[in-house]
Design a protein around this motif. Structure first.
Motif, PDB file in Angstrom:
ATOM      1  N   LEU A   1       0.696 -33.600 -25.874  1.00  0.00           N
ATOM      2  CA  LEU A   1       1.194 -34.297 -24.697  1.00  0.00           C
ATOM      3  C   LEU A   1       1.071 -33.439 -23.444  1.00  0.00           C
ATOM      4  O   LEU A   1       0.683 -33.914 -22.385  1.00  0.00           O
ATOM      5  CB  LEU A   1       2.653 -34.675 -24.928  1.00  0.00           C
ATOM      6  CG  LEU A   1       3.243 -35.590 -23.866  1.00  0.00           C
ATOM      7  CD1 LEU A   1       2.595 -36.940 -23.909  1.00  0.00           C
ATOM      8  CD2 LEU A   1       4.740 -35.707 -24.070  1.00  0.00           C
TER       9      LEU A   1
ATOM     10  N   MET B   1      -0.935 -34.268 -19.959  1.00  0.00           N
ATOM     11  CA  MET B   1      -0.327 -34.319 -18.635  1.00  0.00           C
ATOM     12  C   MET B   1      -1.036 -33.382 -17.670  1.00  0.00           C
ATOM     13  O   MET B   1      -1.252 -33.704 -16.508  1.00  0.00           O
ATOM     14  CB  MET B   1       1.158 -33.935 -18.735  1.00  0.00           C
ATOM     15  CG  MET B   1       1.974 -34.918 -19.538  1.00  0.00           C
ATOM     16  SD  MET B   1       1.848 -36.581 -18.868  1.00  0.00           S
ATOM     17  CE  MET B   1       2.829 -37.499 -20.039  1.00  0.00           C
TER      18      MET B   1
ATOM     19  N   ASN C   1      10.235 -32.560 -21.512  1.00  0.00           N
ATOM     20  CA  ASN C   1       8.864 -33.059 -21.639  1.00  0.00           C
ATOM     21  C   ASN C   1       8.076 -32.762 -20.375  1.00  0.00           C
ATOM     22  O   ASN C   1       8.645 -32.683 -19.288  1.00  0.00           O
ATOM     23  CB  ASN C   1       8.873 -34.567 -21.877  1.00  0.00           C
ATOM     24  CG  ASN C   1       9.243 -34.884 -23.318  1.00  0.00           C
ATOM     25  OD1 ASN C   1       9.531 -36.010 -23.646  1.00  0.00           O
ATOM     26  ND2 ASN C   1       9.230 -33.875 -24.164  1.00  0.00           N
ATOM     27  N   GLU C   2       6.770 -32.623 -20.576  1.00  0.00           N
ATOM     28  CA  GLU C   2       5.928 -32.286 -19.425  1.00  0.00           C
ATOM     29  C   GLU C   2       5.582 -33.499 -18.580  1.00  0.00           C
ATOM     30  O   GLU C   2       4.849 -33.403 -17.609  1.00  0.00           O
ATOM     31  CB  GLU C   2       4.645 -31.603 -19.902  1.00  0.00           C
ATOM     32  CG  GLU C   2       4.817 -30.130 -20.235  1.00  0.00           C
ATOM     33  CD  GLU C   2       5.404 -29.907 -21.624  1.00  0.00           C
ATOM     34  OE1 GLU C   2       5.703 -30.885 -22.320  1.00  0.00           O
ATOM     35  OE2 GLU C   2       5.581 -28.738 -22.002  1.00  0.00           O
TER      36      GLU C   2
ATOM     37  N   GLY D   1      15.868 -43.984 -21.448  1.00  0.00           N
ATOM     38  CA  GLY D   1      15.743 -43.092 -22.608  1.00  0.00           C
ATOM     39  C   GLY D   1      14.757 -41.947 -22.389  1.00  0.00           C
ATOM     40  O   GLY D   1      14.454 -41.224 -23.308  1.00  0.00           O
ATOM     41  N   GLY D   2      14.271 -41.790 -21.181  1.00  0.00           N
ATOM     42  CA  GLY D   2      13.409 -40.635 -20.899  1.00  0.00           C
ATOM     43  C   GLY D   2      11.946 -40.898 -21.181  1.00  0.00           C
ATOM     44  O   GLY D   2      11.517 -42.047 -21.294  1.00  0.00           O
ATOM     45  N   THR D   3      11.203 -39.801 -21.315  1.00  0.00           N
ATOM     46  CA  THR D   3       9.751 -39.872 -21.483  1.00  0.00           C
ATOM     47  C   THR D   3       9.346 -40.901 -22.543  1.00  0.00           C
ATOM     48  O   THR D   3       9.870 -40.901 -23.645  1.00  0.00           O
ATOM     49  CB  THR D   3       9.207 -38.502 -21.908  1.00  0.00           C
ATOM     50  OG1 THR D   3       9.658 -37.538 -20.983  1.00  0.00           O
ATOM     51  CG2 THR D   3       7.680 -38.507 -21.930  1.00  0.00           C
ATOM     52  N   GLY D   4       8.438 -41.758 -22.156  1.00  0.00           N
ATOM     53  CA  GLY D   4       7.894 -42.701 -23.132  1.00  0.00           C
ATOM     54  C   GLY D   4       8.677 -43.987 -23.244  1.00  0.00           C
ATOM     55  O   GLY D   4       8.235 -44.926 -23.889  1.00  0.00           O
ATOM     56  N   MET D   5       9.857 -44.054 -22.638  1.00  0.00           N
ATOM     57  CA  MET D   5      10.704 -45.235 -22.825  1.00  0.00           C
ATOM     58  C   MET D   5      10.762 -46.129 -21.587  1.00  0.00           C
ATOM     59  O   MET D   5      11.245 -47.249 -21.662  1.00  0.00           O
ATOM     60  CB  MET D   5      12.143 -44.805 -23.152  1.00  0.00           C
ATOM     61  CG  MET D   5      12.258 -43.814 -24.265  1.00  0.00           C
ATOM     62  SD  MET D   5      11.826 -44.573 -25.818  1.00  0.00           S
ATOM     63  CE  MET D   5      12.214 -43.258 -26.945  1.00  0.00           C
TER      64      MET D   5
ATOM     65  N   PRO E   1       0.094 -44.634 -19.525  1.00  0.00           N
ATOM     66  CA  PRO E   1       0.145 -45.292 -20.834  1.00  0.00           C
ATOM     67  C   PRO E   1       1.521 -45.879 -21.153  1.00  0.00           C
ATOM     68  O   PRO E   1       1.633 -46.876 -21.837  1.00  0.00           O
ATOM     69  CB  PRO E   1      -0.207 -44.177 -21.819  1.00  0.00           C
ATOM     70  CG  PRO E   1       0.030 -42.913 -21.090  1.00  0.00           C
ATOM     71  CD  PRO E   1      -0.214 -43.202 -19.648  1.00  0.00           C
ATOM     72  N   VAL E   2       2.562 -45.229 -20.641  1.00  0.00           N
ATOM     73  CA  VAL E   2       3.909 -45.671 -20.998  1.00  0.00           C
ATOM     74  C   VAL E   2       4.181 -47.071 -20.473  1.00  0.00           C
ATOM     75  O   VAL E   2       4.704 -47.928 -21.189  1.00  0.00           O
ATOM     76  CB  VAL E   2       4.959 -44.686 -20.446  1.00  0.00           C
ATOM     77  CG1 VAL E   2       6.353 -45.153 -20.807  1.00  0.00           C
ATOM     78  CG2 VAL E   2       4.713 -43.290 -20.974  1.00  0.00           C
TER      79      VAL E   2
ATOM     80  N   GLN F   1      -0.634 -51.649 -24.324  1.00  0.00           N
ATOM     81  CA  GLN F   1      -1.164 -50.658 -25.266  1.00  0.00           C
ATOM     82  C   GLN F   1      -2.241 -51.189 -26.200  1.00  0.00           C
ATOM     83  O   GLN F   1      -2.949 -50.413 -26.817  1.00  0.00           O
ATOM     84  CB  GLN F   1      -0.041 -50.028 -26.073  1.00  0.00           C
ATOM     85  CG  GLN F   1       0.827 -51.035 -26.790  1.00  0.00           C
ATOM     86  CD  GLN F   1       1.956 -50.360 -27.559  1.00  0.00           C
ATOM     87  OE1 GLN F   1       1.979 -49.164 -27.686  1.00  0.00           O
ATOM     88  NE2 GLN F   1       2.873 -51.144 -28.068  1.00  0.00           N
TER      89      GLN F   1
END
Lengths: 384, 419
Positions: free
Chosen positions: A53, A57, A128-129, A167-171, A312-313, A317
């Motif tokens: 990841l 980034m 997370n980066e 919920g942070g990165t990816g959410m 992408p988040v 997808q």
């Protein structure tokens, strides 16, 4: 003593059972920023691709650099050419831009990372980066003269409400950088639109053509720039958005490394070109008559499509979903530009809107596949 | 899109096949394809080399033979890892096997020997070979030989193709008597293209007409359905059996075992494996007995058995299993033993980048498996066709966030199986 030893020494008080244990995510973030973790795993595949990841980034950050550097130059160029009119050399323009833009980047990273660290420690996560990208995107889509505290508040809003609340990165549902811009756009409209915000220190001068091209069009004024100017980027606008040329360089990096989805970019182009051709054919007013190819090189279209829509988040997808999502971003961008001149920056709205619909698109794409498969199975059962 | 992964074979590719010293104890695994094997011996019995010690019946019938002469000292059928433990007497007294000469064998006799000699697919799935070749009802138009060893590090199949070429081709000739394919194609990866002329030259000598198809160096090229797609251009529907489409695929390792069976009267008691990995010393291709414990292999190459500062893997790095029991033996499907540095995991959140979907050779959505396995949503796991997953590990390899995809796939399959 190598750097590795130094970091290990530094990490000691953060170890299990030590007094600074709960701050461990902060120091671990620093460690993984400098060093790549060893790529083998206990479960499943025992070797791993070198791209994790963090590398992903950092690739995006690298892809943003050409646009950032040109943006700094253009900030100086617009200022000198329209206001003081003196020295137009690359270096002096760049230095002026650096002086203006760097504080914004520092504020954006400082505030954003502080919040990320706080949440990581609170949740006991690793940092997370992901914010490395968001933190650079935010200044690039702001007008150059926006006060730093506004940048800071936009960042706070984007990171807390746009990202961590989910919920942070990816959410997150929405792209955090665009959330920041949308917040600034609605909270401080006078600093985010109009004739004077796009050229540095233009407020002191009365007669200035500091509007963005889309702003001009919406206001029914003549556009004095050629398509080539718009492509190369020597026009007023948000810091990183003006030069389609350097954004394309970034796009190339993203596509070659496979980090950014070429399907979304291609879909966006198709959508925008298709919509542009329709409007050109109707040509009911000046806005509609604005040539389709110019739409691709003005405003935030290229920047948004390459760096924001491909996040992408928040994007679709599935493979088919990516095409649909991209095409709709392109179409809505032009629709908003032309039918709602109050929001000349259609691409921001278009992407945010499609962010919300991305899960729905995926849902129907998947349902479609499931149905098709069921049908095929039923047909197979019949024949046997 | 199939992905490229580093091949890491250069260290072992050119080494000649050496026979590994026999182990003092052998742990013969009592598990064949989908069926447990029933022991034919009792504790205390003396067995001879090549003697049948366990078998199962039915369509997927399998059998197991002793690779050494010695004494049965334990039979564990109830444990987690059912096995027969043999103490090697190092005399290698062979059992008498009567055989007619290869030229005069009938189709039935060939299939019977393949079945009796316990030959199974050596690529990993261990599918019984006699079942595969038993295709009287169907016309086989295409016999594909699987020389695509797509797992990194492993070079055992390469060694067979390069060093045991004649054996391999003779085995092909023999199998051809049974399946009577119109066309024989050798699928090898582009990275091994030097084999092309070598194989053709030898085939000409033996008067066998084969074609060579050079395949891209992608993973998982050696998966049966992926190989068929690459060789014929046809993508068979998920869940279909190649024979229904007139295709038979065999691994080079399996063919080598067939040669040993017919020309040396030796059942499937040994195979060729690769020993490699960053932490290995004495890397290379070795002939080892089935049932040899991994700890013995490590000792033979001069490494002490431990799982603390190294990870020992049975099989390839993508699909193999990390081993924590020193007695875990080489089975008929293991292609290698790898000794790798310990993993340090850095787990991130899924960012829905979709790389796993991009690389999945079966066009599945692995990230959904992770999600629905956590939710224990059996209906959704089924709808997303988890059962079509071939467990190649491509998704886990590419995932930038190191989501435990393989773990959720295995757990999810268990959920589906028990539902």
């Amino acid at each position: 003593m190598s750097l590795r030893d130094k970091i290990d020494e530094l990490k000691k008080p953060f170890g299990k059972g030590e007094k600074l244990e709960k701050w461990a995510p902060a120091i671990n973030a620093l460690d993984t920023f400098l060093y790549v973790p060893n790529h083998t795993t206990k479960k499943g595949a025992h070797i791993r691709d070198g791209v994790d990841l963090k590398r992903t980034m950092i690739t995006v950050v690298l892809a943003l650099l050409p646009a950032l550097i040109y943006g700094m130059y253009n900030t100086g160029y617009q200022h000198f050419s329209q206001i003081s009119g003196s020295d137009l050399s690359f270096l002096s323009c760049f230095m002026y831009g650096l002086w203006k833009v760097l504080p914004m980047v520092v504020v954006s990273y400082g505030v954003g990372l502080a919040i990320e660290f706080a949440f990581a420690i609170y949740r006991g996560h690793e940092v997370n980066e992901g914010y490395l990208v968001t933190g650079l995107l935010i200044p690039l889509i702001m007008p150059v003269d926006i006060p730093l505290w506004m940048v800071a508040i936009s960042v706070v809003f984007a990171v807390i409400i746009g990202k961590e609340a989910f919920g942070g990165t990816g959410m997150n549902i929405l792209n955090p950088a665009l959330t920041a811009r949308a917040f600034a756009f609605f909270a401080y409209p006078t600093y985010m639109s109009g004739t004077k915000v796009w050229v540095s220190e233009a407020t002191n001068i009365d007669a200035i053509s500091g509007e963005t091209i889309l702003g001009k069009l919406a206001g029914g004024k003549e556009v004095a720039y050629s398509t080539m100017d718009m492509f190369s980027g020597a026009i007023p606008g948000s810091i990183g958005e003006t030069s389609t040329l350097w954004i394309l360089v970034g796009a190339l990096i993203l596509i070659i490394t496979g980090v950014g989805s070429w399907r979304i970019m291609a879909g966006g182009l198709i959508g925008a070109i298709g919509m542009g051709l329709i409007f050109n054919a109707v040509s009911a007013n000046d806005l509609m008559a604005f040539p389709w190819y110019n739409h691709l090189v003005v405003g935030g279209f290229a920047f948004g499509l390459v760096f924001m829509a491909t996040d992408p988040v928040s994007a679709a997808q599935t493979t088919k979903g990516k095409w649909i999502y991209g095409i709709l971003v392109g179409m809505f961008c032009l629709l908003i530009r032309i039918f709602n001149p109050a929001y000349p920056e259609g691409v921001m709205m278009a992407i945010l809107l499609m962010n919300v619909f991305a899960p729905t698109i995926d849902h129907y794409v998947i349902e479609g596949s499931v149905k098709k498969r069921k049908k095929r199975l039923a047909a197979k059962l019949k024949t046997t | 899109m199939l992905m490229h992964i580093p091949s890491l074979k250069s260290k072992t590719k050119k080494t000649s096949i050496t026979t590994l010293e026999a182990s003092p104890f052998l742990y013969m695994p009592l598990q064949a394809y989908k069926t447990p094997l029933k022991p034919l011996v009792n504790v205390g019995d003396l067995v001879l080399k090549n003697e049948k010690i366990a078998k199962s019946n039915g369509v997927f019938a399998g059998s197991l033979h002793s690779p050494v002469s010695g004494k049965i000292i334990a039979i564990e059928t109830e444990s987690e890892f059912p096995h027969i433990k043999i103490e090697n007497d190092f005399l290698d007294t062979c059992i008498e096997i009567n055989s007619t000469s290869v030229e005069h064998l009938t189709e039935e006799e060939i299939l019977e020997t393949i079945k009796n000699f316990g030959i199974e697919g050596s690529g990993g799935a261990k599918f019984p070979t006699h079942t595969k070749y038993n295709t009287q009802q169907k016309n086989i138009s295409h016999f594909i030989i699987n020389g695509a060893e797509c797992e990194p590090y492993l070079s055992a199949d390469y060694a067979v193709m390069q060093q045991e070429t004649e054996a391999l081709l003779k085995a092909i000739q023999l199998v051809q008597k049974v399946i009577k394919a119109e066309k024989i194609t050798f699928g090898i990866e582009k990275q091994h293209k030097e084999l092309q002329s070598h194989l053709l030259k030898n085939a000409k000598k033996l008067n066998i007409s084969i074609q060579i198809k050079l395949l891209p160096n992608t993973y998982p090229q050696g998966g049966e359905l992926q190989l068929i797609k690459a060789v014929t251009g046809k993508e068979l529907p998920k869940g279909s059996i190649p024979a229904e489409h007139g295709i038979t695929v065999s691994n080079v390792g399996t063919l080598w075992a067939i040669y040993e069976a017919f020309y040396n009267e030796q059942p499937y008691i040994e195979r060729i494996i690769t020993i490699s990995g960053e932490k290995a010393i004495n890397r290379g291709n070795f002939k080892v007995a089935i049932g040899t414990p991994v700890s013995h292999i490590l000792e033979e190459i001069g490494l002490p058995w431990n799982t603390e500062n190294q990870t020992v893997i049975l099989g390839g790095p993508m699909m193999g299993k990390a081993i924590y029991q020193p007695e875990t033996p080489i089975n008929k499907g293991s292609g290698g033993v790898l000794i790798l540095p310990n993993p340090t995991n850095k787990r991130y959140n899924c960012i829905q980048c979709g790389y796993c979907t991009d690389v999945c050779p079966q066009h599945l959505m692995p990230m959904e498996f992770a999600r629905y396995n956590t939710e224990k949503n059996i209906q959704k796991l089924y709808e997303f066709n988890l059962n079509d997953c071939i467990e190649c590990g491509a998704c886990a390899y590419i995932c930038p966030s190191d989501v435990p995809l393989m773990k959720s796939i295995v757990e999810g399959k268990n959920l589906l199986h028990n539902a």
